[in-house]
Design a protein around this motif. Structure first.
Motif, short mmCIF file in Angstrom:
data_model
loop_
_atom_site.label_atom_id
_atom_site.label_comp_id
_atom_site.label_asym_id
_atom_site.label_seq_id
_atom_site.Cartn_x
_atom_site.Cartn_y
_atom_site.Cartn_z
N ALA A 1 3.90 -6.88 -12.42
CA ALA A 1 2.71 -6.59 -11.62
C ALA A 1 3.10 -6.70 -10.16
CB ALA A 1 1.58 -7.56 -11.95
N PRO A 2 3.61 -5.63 -9.58
CA PRO A 2 4.16 -5.68 -8.22
C PRO A 2 3.13 -6.09 -7.17
CG PRO A 2 4.76 -3.65 -9.33
CD PRO A 2 3.72 -4.29 -10.17
N ASP A 3 3.58 -6.86 -6.19
CA ASP A 3 2.75 -7.24 -5.04
C ASP A 3 2.83 -6.09 -4.03
OD1 ASP A 3 1.76 -8.22 -2.64
OD2 ASP A 3 2.40 -10.27 -3.07
N LEU A 4 1.79 -5.26 -4.01
CA LEU A 4 1.83 -4.05 -3.19
C LEU A 4 1.83 -4.35 -1.70
CD1 LEU A 4 -0.50 -1.58 -5.11
CD2 LEU A 4 1.92 -2.05 -5.42
N ARG A 5 1.16 -5.43 -1.30
CA ARG A 5 1.15 -5.77 0.13
C ARG A 5 2.54 -6.14 0.60
NH1 ARG A 5 -4.24 -9.62 0.30
NH2 ARG A 5 -5.79 -7.97 0.53
N MET A 6 3.21 -7.01 -0.16
CA MET A 6 4.55 -7.40 0.23
C MET A 6 5.50 -6.21 0.17
SD MET A 6 6.97 -10.51 -1.17
CE MET A 6 5.89 -11.76 -0.46
N TYR A 7 5.33 -5.37 -0.84
CA TYR A 7 6.16 -4.19 -0.97
C TYR A 7 6.02 -3.28 0.25
CZ TYR A 7 8.22 -0.03 -3.18
OH TYR A 7 9.01 1.05 -3.47
N PHE A 8 4.79 -3.09 0.69
CA PHE A 8 4.55 -2.27 1.87
C PHE A 8 5.18 -2.90 3.11
CE2 PHE A 8 2.32 -0.70 5.55
CZ PHE A 8 2.06 0.63 5.27
N ASP A 9 4.96 -4.19 3.29
CA ASP A 9 5.48 -4.88 4.48
C ASP A 9 7.00 -4.87 4.52
OD1 ASP A 9 2.91 -5.37 5.30
OD2 ASP A 9 2.85 -7.43 4.54
N LEU B 1 10.64 7.88 5.22
CA LEU B 1 10.04 6.61 4.83
C LEU B 1 8.67 6.44 5.50
CD1 LEU B 1 10.10 3.97 3.33
CD2 LEU B 1 11.46 2.98 5.20
N ALA B 2 8.56 6.80 6.77
CA ALA B 2 7.27 6.71 7.46
C ALA B 2 6.23 7.60 6.79
CB ALA B 2 7.43 7.08 8.93
N ALA B 3 6.65 8.80 6.39
CA ALA B 3 5.73 9.70 5.69
C ALA B 3 5.29 9.10 4.35
CB ALA B 3 6.40 11.06 5.46
N ALA B 4 6.24 8.47 3.65
CA ALA B 4 5.92 7.83 2.38
C ALA B 4 4.95 6.66 2.59
CB ALA B 4 7.19 7.35 1.70
N LEU B 5 5.16 5.88 3.63
CA LEU B 5 4.27 4.76 3.92
C LEU B 5 2.86 5.24 4.24
CD1 LEU B 5 6.69 2.50 5.99
CD2 LEU B 5 5.61 1.89 3.81
N SER B 6 2.74 6.36 4.92
CA SER B 6 1.43 6.92 5.23
C SER B 6 0.68 7.25 3.94
CB SER B 6 1.58 8.17 6.10
OG SER B 6 0.33 8.78 6.34
N GLY B 7 1.36 7.95 3.03
CA GLY B 7 0.74 8.30 1.77
C GLY B 7 0.42 7.09 0.92
N PHE B 8 1.32 6.11 0.92
CA PHE B 8 1.13 4.88 0.15
C PHE B 8 -0.09 4.11 0.66
CE2 PHE B 8 2.05 0.49 -1.02
CZ PHE B 8 2.58 0.60 -2.30
N ALA B 9 -0.23 3.99 1.99
CA ALA B 9 -1.36 3.28 2.59
C ALA B 9 -2.67 3.99 2.28
CB ALA B 9 -1.18 3.15 4.10
N LEU B 10 -2.65 5.31 2.27
CA LEU B 10 -3.86 6.08 1.98
C LEU B 10 -4.28 5.90 0.53
CD1 LEU B 10 -5.96 8.20 2.89
CD2 LEU B 10 -4.33 9.96 2.17
N GLN B 11 -3.33 6.01 -0.41
CA GLN B 11 -3.67 5.95 -1.82
C GLN B 11 -4.07 4.54 -2.26
OE1 GLN B 11 -0.78 7.83 -4.28
NE2 GLN B 11 -1.95 7.56 -6.16
N ASN B 12 -3.52 3.53 -1.59
CA ASN B 12 -3.78 2.15 -1.98
C ASN B 12 -4.57 1.39 -0.90
OD1 ASN B 12 -2.20 2.47 -4.38
ND2 ASN B 12 -0.38 2.36 -3.11
N ALA B 13 -5.51 2.08 -0.28
CA ALA B 13 -6.23 1.52 0.86
C ALA B 13 -6.98 0.24 0.51
CB ALA B 13 -7.21 2.56 1.41
N ALA B 14 -7.44 0.11 -0.75
CA ALA B 14 -8.20 -1.08 -1.14
C ALA B 14 -7.35 -2.35 -1.11
CB ALA B 14 -8.78 -0.88 -2.54
N VAL B 15 -6.04 -2.20 -1.17
CA VAL B 15 -5.14 -3.35 -1.22
C VAL B 15 -4.31 -3.49 0.06
CG1 VAL B 15 -3.19 -4.38 -2.46
CG2 VAL B 15 -4.99 -3.21 -3.73
N ILE B 16 -3.87 -2.37 0.61
CA ILE B 16 -2.87 -2.39 1.68
C ILE B 16 -3.47 -2.74 3.03
CG2 ILE B 16 -1.15 -1.04 2.93
CD1 ILE B 16 -0.40 -1.81 0.06
N HIS B 17 -4.62 -2.16 3.40
CA HIS B 17 -5.27 -2.41 4.69
C HIS B 17 -4.39 -2.04 5.89
CE1 HIS B 17 -8.26 -4.36 2.30
NE2 HIS B 17 -7.47 -5.35 1.95
N HIS B 18 -3.66 -0.94 5.77
CA HIS B 18 -2.91 -0.39 6.90
C HIS B 18 -3.41 1.02 7.15
CE1 HIS B 18 0.34 -3.27 7.98
NE2 HIS B 18 0.15 -3.70 6.75
#
Length: 586
Positions: free
Chosen positions: A68-76, A97-114
């Motif tokens: 169960a990956p920690d998505l916040r830590m993974y993003f950071d 990588l920046a483009a990937a982080l943008s998509g990741f933050a958008l798709q996981n907005a409920a958890v990431i808060h970036h």
């Protein structure tokens, strides 16, 4: 778990293919794959940049292998990895990588808060540094769409289009450069009497006029200027900053997760200044602002239970900004204690405030210079509003053929006895152009209120027991959310804002409004159900804000405004159909 790649990807969609492993942060109660404290110590002791990168890569791999990956830590961690790639001038890898982080933050907005927009911006800049102009244009287009999807026009969007024009010119694409330049011109901030650029990069300011019967606290801090004690009715103006990266429906606040320990106007919605005014100067300044607005109108926001003055001012500013409202926003703030355990204290004061709200609305109608005044009330604030409107209706001449005293009146999640609300509507109806009830069957505050009132139904409840009547339109907004904080659903979803903006703009019947449907077979007044995800929310609001400035609107004008903001042909066609339906020209 799919790794966030820093290698070139064949298509932007591949960046967005990461799946969310849980529905909310509360479900992330698992043993961490990485000891954050030990990792931080090891990172500080790393001898050089390659050693730091190796530690980060190892930690990322450990999280990817966790059940169960920690998505916040993974993003950071990937954010740290991005900084190192830039430091090493590995711009192509960093851009991907920046483009990937943008998509990741958008798709996981409920958890990431970036904020995904900022990473799309960085990706575009990095692709340009790497010499990949085509990829830079793709990321700028992504940023433009993110801004439009959240209802943004104005200087920030115009700057994106100008950058696209510059890059197209560099590629020798003269036609593309001209098209992007035209988009930039059309995206400039709409005429708005109360929203303006701050003169500094990164945010705008909204002037919110206010009336309050709260007592002053004695504190000069704008956030604490008014307390929850009862006071005399007084007026003023509060300046609220809205960051350029603002997402429609959100009220951005400092977060410990982002290591933010104080508000900054370029990142957060914050109060900048509170200026009390005497009645004469208050209405004189309001008249000046109203005269600058294209339609000479204003809206009043009345907040609900558990709301401080500063929170209410932020909400009023957010509503005006997200609707690109061309009139003047006004807050009426009654002395709510702003605490979840002060429900009884709030009920004791809100009815007194209803009398003062009636006095203020009467003065507003006589002295503001506004030709139309709309009203939005939330939760317990509806007790003050219904009392105020009933008092005004009883003393107002509502002769046939006479224009009503107010325009659109929105009762959002009203914490009012359902039977009392229905009876009051008989009296109130003549003084409003249209009355709309927004209800929900997943509203925690209304459920708690019903228990406190001996299980007597509340007017704001949705579901099978939703209140209906010939005097008002009943809209069930239950699909907007299920969590306990969904009590602010009427402003926290851009489609609810779209419905409010549509009504203020053209007063369309519910059957013509986007996202509303009514099951067949009901003999009494229909119940309209909001279907989430069926409207191009932000783009629709952005275009409505442009159409607000037009004295005449027809199919050709709609097509012109849509094509001035939206580049995708299919999206443009869908938006055009919805707007044509709104004005009744279909």
């Amino acid at each position: 778990m799919k790794r966030l790649s820093s290698r070139p990807l064949p298509h932007l969609a591949a960046i967005l293919s990461f799946a969310l492993f849980w529905d909310s942060p509360a479900q992330a109660q698992v043993s961490p794959a990485v000891d954050s404290m030990a990792f931080e110590i090891a990172l500080s002791e790393a001898r050089d940049t390659p050693a730091r990168l190796a530690l980060i890569e190892t930690a990322i791999a450990q999280i990817e292998e966790a059940p169960a990956p920690d998505l916040r830590m993974y993003f950071d961690l990937n954010d740290l990895r991005l900084d190192i790639l830039i430091e090493q001038e590995r711009f192509a890898e960093a851009a991907n990588l920046a483009a990937a982080l943008s998509g990741f933050a958008l798709q996981n907005a409920a958890v990431i808060h970036h904020e995904p927009i900022s990473y799309a911006q960085r990706a575009a800049s990095l692709f340009e540094q790497a010499g990949d102009i085509r990829a830079a244009l793709v990321q700028l287009e992504t940023e433009a769409n993110l801004r439009l999807d959240s209802g943004q026009t104005g200087k920030a969007l115009a700057q994106v289009y100008r950058s696209m024009a510059r890059l197209a010119e560099d590629r020798g694409d003269t036609a593309g450069a001209a098209r992007f330049a035209a988009l930039a011109k059309n995206a400039e901030e709409p005429s708005n009497a109360s929203v303006r650029s701050s003169g500094e990069a990164g945010y705008s300011e909204v002037d919110v006029f206010y009336a309050t019967d709260r007592a002053r606290s004695g504190d000069r801090d704008p956030n604490s200027f008014y307390g929850h004690g009862r006071g005399a009715l007084e007026y003023g103006v509060v300046k609220v900053s809205i960051p350029a990266s603002h997402t429609a429906g959100a009220i951005e606040m400092p977060s410990i997760w982002r290591l933010e320990f104080g508000p900054k106007p370029a990142k957060h919605v914050m109060l900048r200044k509170v200026t009390p005014k005497d009645s004469a100067s208050f209405f004189a300044e309001m008249q000046d602002k109203v005269s600058e607005s294209p339609r000479k109108e204003a809206f009043v926001f009345v907040h609900g239970f558990n709301t401080r003055f500063d929170a209410a001012a932020r909400r009023a500013a957010q509503l005006a900004y997200d609707m690109n409202y061309s009139g003047v926003p006004i807050l009426y703030s009654w002395p709510s204690a702003g605490k979840t355990f002060s429900y009884v204290a709030d009920t004791a004061v809100v009815r007194l405030s209803g009398r003062r709200l009636a006095k203020f609305l009467e003065e507003l109608q006589a002295n503001s210079g506004a030709e139309t005044i709309h009203i939005v009330a939330h939760s317990m604030g509806n007790r003050a509003l219904t009392d105020a409107l009933e008092l005004l209706a009883l003393k107002t001449d509502a002769a046939e053929g006479k224009s009503p005293m107010f325009g659109q009146i929105f009762f959002a999640a009203p914490d009012v006895d359902a039977g009392l609300f229905r009876e009051m509507m008989h009296t109130i109806r003549p003084i409003g152009q249209r009355m709309t009830l927004y209800a929900s069957d997943v509203d925690w505050a209304l459920a708690a209120s019903r228990k406190l009132h001996g299980h007597a139904p509340r007017a704001g409840q949705g579901g099978e027991d939703i209140l209906t009547g010939p005097e008002f339109d009943s809209v069930d907004m239950s699909t907007l959310g299920e969590d306990m904080l969904a009590h602010t659903y009427f402003a926290n979803d851009s489609s609810a804002i779209t419905d409010i903006a549509s009504l203020i703009w053209r007063d369309p019947d519910p059957a013509r409004r986007c996202g509303l449907s009514s099951p067949p077979g009901k003999d009494t007044a229909p119940v309209w159900h909001y279907e989430k995800g069926n409207c191009q929310d932000g783009k629709l609001v952005a275009i409505i804000s442009q159409l607000w400035k037009r004295s005449q609107v027809d199919v050709d004008v709609i097509r012109e405004e849509v094509q001035a903001l939206v580049t995708d042909a299919d999206e443009a066609a869908a938006l055009e159909r919805r707007l044509v339906t709104l004005i009744g020209a279909d």
